[in-house]
Scaffold this motif. Structure first.
Motif, PDB file in Angstrom:
ATOM      1  N   THR A   1       0.832  -1.200   0.000  1.00 17.84           N
ATOM      2  CA  THR A   1       0.000   0.000   0.000  1.00 17.84           C
ATOM      3  C   THR A   1       0.870   1.254   0.000  1.00 17.84           C
ATOM      4  O   THR A   1       0.611   2.198  -0.765  1.00 17.84           O
TER       5      THR A   1
ATOM      6  N   GLU B   1      -7.876  -1.108  -0.076  1.00 18.46           N
ATOM      7  CA  GLU B   1      -6.817  -0.184   0.333  1.00 18.46           C
ATOM      8  C   GLU B   1      -5.988   0.257  -0.864  1.00 18.46           C
ATOM      9  O   GLU B   1      -5.641   1.435  -0.992  1.00 18.46           O
ATOM     10  N   LEU B   2      -5.642  -0.693  -1.730  1.00 17.86           N
ATOM     11  CA  LEU B   2      -4.813  -0.371  -2.892  1.00 17.86           C
ATOM     12  C   LEU B   2      -5.539   0.546  -3.867  1.00 17.86           C
ATOM     13  O   LEU B   2      -4.938   1.459  -4.434  1.00 17.86           O
TER      14      LEU B   2
END
Length: 161
Positions: free
Chosen positions: A58, A85-86
């Protein structure tokens, strides 16, 4: 295809071994901008993030999208939560390794059970479509449970059935 490939690896032994196969390898921590610059990330068209720690992946995506806007960033994610998240960190593409292996295994299982290949392809396409819709619902603020009714479970009388 004529692309120049550069690898950054934090394991010196793996870095040495990769060089034996003809790859340009930089030893170092891919979360560090100085290492990315030394490896030529400022000239890259594509940066692949394939590390064994979700938080490092990330961070790399965030840094690469900020420091190297010319590059598309493709990152390996570990699960649905990490995939989200990415995406939020700016990844152009994220590939969920657990999802992709499950899709391949499921396809092979259906074929082994005697399902016609065209039917298998239709089932796989439907699962990918449903998963993409569910993932978008999760990204839109509903969290991991947003698309729960879309899950095709195998227990009668339970959500998702």
């Amino acid at each position: 295809l004529g692309a120049e490939i550069t690898i950054i690896d934090a394991d010196p032994q793996l870095a040495r071994e990769a060089e034996h196969f003809g790859f340009k390898v930089y030893y170092g921590d891919g979360t560090r901008l100085d290492i990315l610059h030394a490896a030529g990330a400022q000239d890259a068209k594509v940066i692949l993030v394939c590390v064994d720690e979700a938080s490092a992946a990330t961070l790399m995506v965030e840094q690469c999208k900020h420091a190297f806007p010319q590059a598309r960033v493709i990152a390996r994610s570990f699960d649905r939560g990490h995939a989200a998240e990415l995406v939020k960190a700016g990844a152009d593409v994220q590939v969920r390794e657990t999802f992709e292996s499950a899709m391949v295994m499921g396809r092979e299982a259906l074929l082994a059970l005697g399902t016609e290949p065209m039917a298998v392809d239709a089932i796989v396409a439907d699962m990918r479509r449903r998963d993409a819709e569910r993932f978008q619902m999760e990204l839109d603020g509903g969290g991991l449970v947003a698309g729960r009714p879309m899950i095709l479970g195998n227990l009668r009388g339970r959500p998702g059935r």
